[in-house]
Design a protein around this motif. Structure first.
Motif, PDB file in Angstrom:
ATOM      1  N   THR A   1     -27.655 -25.693  17.863  1.00 13.49           N
ATOM      2  CA  THR A   1     -26.608 -24.692  17.922  1.00 13.49           C
ATOM      3  C   THR A   1     -25.273 -25.291  17.519  1.00 13.49           C
ATOM      4  O   THR A   1     -25.100 -26.502  17.532  1.00 13.49           O
TER       5      THR A   1
ATOM      6  N   ARG B   1     -25.072 -14.598   9.236  1.00 10.92           N
ATOM      7  CA  ARG B   1     -24.471 -14.282  10.552  1.00 10.92           C
ATOM      8  C   ARG B   1     -25.524 -14.362  11.661  1.00 10.92           C
ATOM      9  O   ARG B   1     -25.279 -14.889  12.739  1.00 10.92           O
ATOM     10  N   LYS B   2     -26.701 -13.852  11.362  1.00  8.56           N
ATOM     11  CA  LYS B   2     -27.776 -13.842  12.360  1.00  8.56           C
ATOM     12  C   LYS B   2     -28.202 -15.267  12.731  1.00  8.56           C
ATOM     13  O   LYS B   2     -28.400 -15.615  13.905  1.00  8.56           O
TER      14      LYS B   2
ATOM     15  N   ASP C   1     -25.465 -11.044   6.106  1.00  6.43           N
ATOM     16  CA  ASP C   1     -26.070 -10.611   7.382  1.00  6.43           C
ATOM     17  C   ASP C   1     -27.063 -11.655   7.877  1.00  6.43           C
ATOM     18  O   ASP C   1     -27.153 -11.970   9.071  1.00  6.43           O
TER      19      ASP C   1
ATOM     20  N   LEU D   1     -26.376 -18.021  12.414  1.00  7.40           N
ATOM     21  CA  LEU D   1     -25.298 -18.728  13.108  1.00  7.40           C
ATOM     22  C   LEU D   1     -25.152 -18.239  14.545  1.00  7.40           C
ATOM     23  O   LEU D   1     -24.798 -19.016  15.447  1.00  7.40           O
ATOM     24  N   THR D   2     -25.428 -16.958  14.766  1.00  7.92           N
ATOM     25  CA  THR D   2     -25.288 -16.401  16.121  1.00  7.92           C
ATOM     26  C   THR D   2     -26.398 -16.860  17.046  1.00  7.92           C
ATOM     27  O   THR D   2     -26.170 -17.218  18.205  1.00  7.92           O
ATOM     28  N   SER D   3     -27.621 -16.898  16.504  1.00  9.49           N
ATOM     29  CA  SER D   3     -28.777 -17.206  17.343  1.00  9.49           C
ATOM     30  C   SER D   3     -29.110 -18.686  17.377  1.00  9.49           C
ATOM     31  O   SER D   3     -29.918 -19.129  18.174  1.00  9.49           O
ATOM     32  N   GLY D   4     -28.435 -19.489  16.528  1.00 15.32           N
ATOM     33  CA  GLY D   4     -28.839 -20.877  16.391  1.00 15.32           C
ATOM     34  C   GLY D   4     -29.867 -20.973  15.296  1.00 15.32           C
ATOM     35  O   GLY D   4     -30.603 -20.030  15.026  1.00 15.32           O
ATOM     36  N   SER D   5     -29.922 -22.120  14.636  1.00 12.61           N
ATOM     37  CA  SER D   5     -30.824 -22.259  13.495  1.00 12.61           C
ATOM     38  C   SER D   5     -32.261 -22.282  13.958  1.00 12.61           C
ATOM     39  O   SER D   5     -32.570 -22.408  15.125  1.00 12.61           O
TER      40      SER D   5
END
Length: 722
Positions: free
Chosen positions: A722, A710-711, A707, A713-717
């Motif tokens: 990105t 995933r968070k 989780d 990767l979705t929001s960018g490091s």
């Protein structure tokens, strides 16, 4: 408009009145110096109240009187005239036989005095007849206008102090170099202001490499010492090889102005320093000693903070131990060269080492940093006052008649337009092949676009703002055309690709032999730079061996010589150097070897591009950039794009988001960070392969970590990529 340059005005009311009269009545006529120059007199030194150099009215000395009393003005006039004539007579360019061609006229200006007396030899004037009297003064030798300025500014002494050239061929490189050096005869108005105008507080001088910052600081130190021989003045710098240059320049300038060598109050010292005699002391050492703080030498600091953070660490520690108290004032003025190469806290330490006046002058070049530690603005740099809100230092806006706190030197006198544009193009990656991660070849960029114009570029086409295409170029007003004259005998910039290090060394040595035997260059007209400081000692071994076999001596600056010496003044020896010792030095012919090391570098691309930028900008005339293999070929292709654009920089100005990515992707990584990233790449790659092959199922992995991943990767490091 007549240029007014404000030095130390001892009679401010009369000085202001004089400046207003001159500006109003004589538009565009020369330069009016207030409180300058300083002259040698039998009792010591004496600064002229004001000096006007006009192409129509010649050299006019002003003796200023603030009150009503004018007794003795005739004697003062005689003394001032005799002292200045003595200075001028020492220069052949102003003499014909025993006659001085630029004889000064002296006027006593007493605005409140009404008992005017005008005779053939002593003029006493007030507000009413000043302009009338000045209009009666005519100069028959306006052709000497430039030469007079050169003498007054001591620039002619720099040329006179150089090694004499034995020239037989007016088309040789040596002859071209002499013409070039002679053309740089005077300071421009901004440089003059930077030298003479001194503020009570902090003063910042910004400019590109070659804009004259080092000479300005040397002249400024000499001027302040001549004005205030009892002041304790420190001149410090990052590159130790600059020390000998500062000693030569300041010694020359002080003798020029006072007739004597500087006394012990003027110290040219290293930033770090060590116990021992005056030649070893430094700013940090003196701060520790005066405030009872344990001094750490490099060896101890390296063990405590690591090699790369050694000086930063000791300065931080000294500030922590002594900065919060009331540190002992050590100096009346500190002048710092190459401030961009220091951690900002060193400037803070200098600030604390000053008395209440806080006269700190620091010169820096934001494009010359090899450490990427650009300096913060002064409001942030020097901290907050006792109320915890008000900054200790705030630069006030420029005001007429007031010294400038923030001087920007936009004109470059060392590098020609092609040399400078090439260095900037490679340093910023303007014509580099696009990086797939960013979609641009750019490596780094100013956050504030206007800085390009402040350092002398102009918008030729497009718009200088985020997301827009722009073409920047350097006009003659910021890159004088005469700097390109050496192109008549050889290409100013040349990139050469070799198949092997041996081929590169053989060509290099053949060229140096030709430079000495045929081109009429002196040994100190040549520098060979290896950009990578770690490999320099080994990399320069072969060309030095081949030179020796041809009968030429060479030295590795700072290794075969004292750390304070770059050129061997009394020996015929070619200087080889790594990039750090090259900084602050210059030569007519610069060879950059192993430049292929600057094409790419994972984890330090910005650093290696800064290195080649710095290496190229050491050249006063010609630069030959050499390297081996495919990376050198690609670097040469970048240069050819610069050349095909007529040395203009065409690119899309990156948006704030892209600039953030550039800073992250091209940041400098330590060895430990590189190791950690390589390990992460291997782990991620291995995990992806195992999941794809079914050897590892997602269900096998901890849900909490999945989780979290995933968070991210979705929001960018966290660092914004990105």
């Amino acid at each position: 408009m007549t240029e007014i340059i404000w030095g130390a005005a001892k009679k401010p009311v009369a000085s202001q009145a004089l400046a207003e009269h001159i500006e109003r009545a004589f538009k565009g006529e020369g330069v009016l110096y207030i409180g300058y120059p300083v002259l040698s007199v039998p009792e010591g030194t004496n600064s002229i109240d004001a000096l006007w150099v006009s192409p129509e009215h010649g050299v006019v000395i002003f003796d200023l009187v603030e009150g009503l009393e004018v007794v003795g003005y005739d004697e003062r006039q005689d003394e001032l005239a005799n002292s200045l004539e003595t200075r001028l007579r020492a220069h052949k360019s102003l003499m014909r036989g025993r006659d001085l061609l630029a004889v000064p006229v002296v006027v006593t200006f007493a605005p409140r005095n009404n008992s005017n007396a005008i005779d053939d030899s002593h003029a006493l004037v007030n507000d009413q007849n000043l302009v009338e009297v000045l209009n009666e003064i005519n100069w028959t030798r306006p052709d000497l206008y430039t030469a007079v300025h050169s003498v007054l500014q001591s620039i002619s002494s720099i040329r006179r102090g150089r090694r004499r050239r034995n020239l037989t061929n007016e088309q040789s490189r040596g002859a071209q170099l002499k013409i070039l050096e002679d053309s740089i005869a005077n300071l421009d108005s901004r440089q003059s202001k930077a030298v003479i105008e001194t503020v009570e507080g902090v003063q910042r001088i910004r400019g590109l490499a070659g804009s004259g910052k080092t000479i300005i600081l040397a002249l400024k130190a000499a001027y302040l010492h001549a004005q205030h021989p009892d002041w304790k003045i420190a001149v410090t710098f990052n590159t130790r090889s600059l020390k000998a240059q500062f000693q030569r320049l300041i010694g020359t300038f002080v003798v020029e102005q006072t007739g004597e060598l500087p006394n012990e109050n003027l110290q040219i010292i290293n930033a770090w320093g060590a116990p021992g005699n005056a030649s070893r002391t430094g700013v940090y050492y003196q701060f520790c000693k005066a405030n009872g703080i344990e001094f750490l030498d490099f060896s101890a600091a390296k063990d405590k903070f690591s090699s790369s953070k050694a000086f930063e660490g000791v300065v931080d520690l000294a500030l922590a131990l002594g900065g919060s108290k009331d540190p002992e004032p050590l100096f009346d003025v500190i002048l710092v060269d190459e401030a961009q190469d220091f951690h900002p806290n060193f400037l803070k330490l200098c600030y604390l080492a000053l008395g209440k006046s806080k006269r700190l002058v620091y010169a820096y070049d934001e494009l010359q940093s090899l450490t990427e530690s650009n300096l913060p603005p002064p409001e942030e740099l020097f901290g907050l006052g006792a109320d915890g809100v008000t900054p200790n230092v705030v630069f006030r806006p420029p005001e007429p008649g007031q010294p400038s706190q923030d001087v920007i030197l936009e004109k470059c006198y060392r590098n020609s337009r092609p040399v400078l544009a090439t260095a900037h193009a490679l340093g910023f990656g303007i014509y580099r092949d696009p990086d797939p991660k960013t979609g641009t070849g750019l490596i780094q960029m100013f956050d504030q676009a206007h800085l390009w114009e402040e350092v002398g570029y102009r918008v030729m086409r497009g718009e200088l703002r985020d997301g827009h295409e722009v073409t920047l170029g350097r006009p003659p007003s910021t890159s004088p055309a005469f700097l390109e004259r050496p192109n008549d005998v050889d290409r100013l910039v040349e990139f050469l690709v070799f198949d092997s290090a041996k081929d590169q060394a053989t060509w290099l040595v053949d060229q140096i032999e030709r430079n000495i035997k045929i081109d009429e260059l002196n040994f100190d007209d040549i520098i060979v730079i290896n950009p990578d400081p770690i490999t320099t000692a080994k990399s320069v071994g072969l060309p030095r061996k081949l030179l020796f076999e041809k009968g030429f001596q060479s030295h590795l600056a700072g290794v075969d010589t004292s750390s304070d010496v770059f050129f061997k003044a009394d020996e015929q020896s070619i200087a080889f150097t790594g990039i750090f010792r090259a900084k602050g030095n210059e030569a007519g012919m610069v060879y950059v070897m192993n430049a292929h090391d600057c094409y790419r570098s994972w984890g330090s691309l910005g650093r290696v591009r800064n290195q080649i930028f710095t290496a190229i900008t050491r050249s006063k005339a010609w630069v030959k950039v050499c390297g081996v293999g495919e990376d050198m070929r690609r670097l040469k292709e970048e240069f050819e794009r610069v050349e095909s654009h007529n040395y203009e920089l065409n690119f899309v100005y990156p948006t704030e988001e892209t600039r953030k990515h550039l800073r992250v992707l091209n940041r400098d990584l330590t060895a430990e960070e590189k190791k950690r990233i390589k390990g992460a790449v291997t782990s991620v790659s291995s995990l992806a392969d195992d999941i794809a092959a079914g050897r590892v199922l997602l269900e096998d992995l901890p849900k909490k970590e999945l989780d979290r991943l995933r968070k991210l990767l979705t929001s960018g490091s966290a660092n914004g990529v990105t």
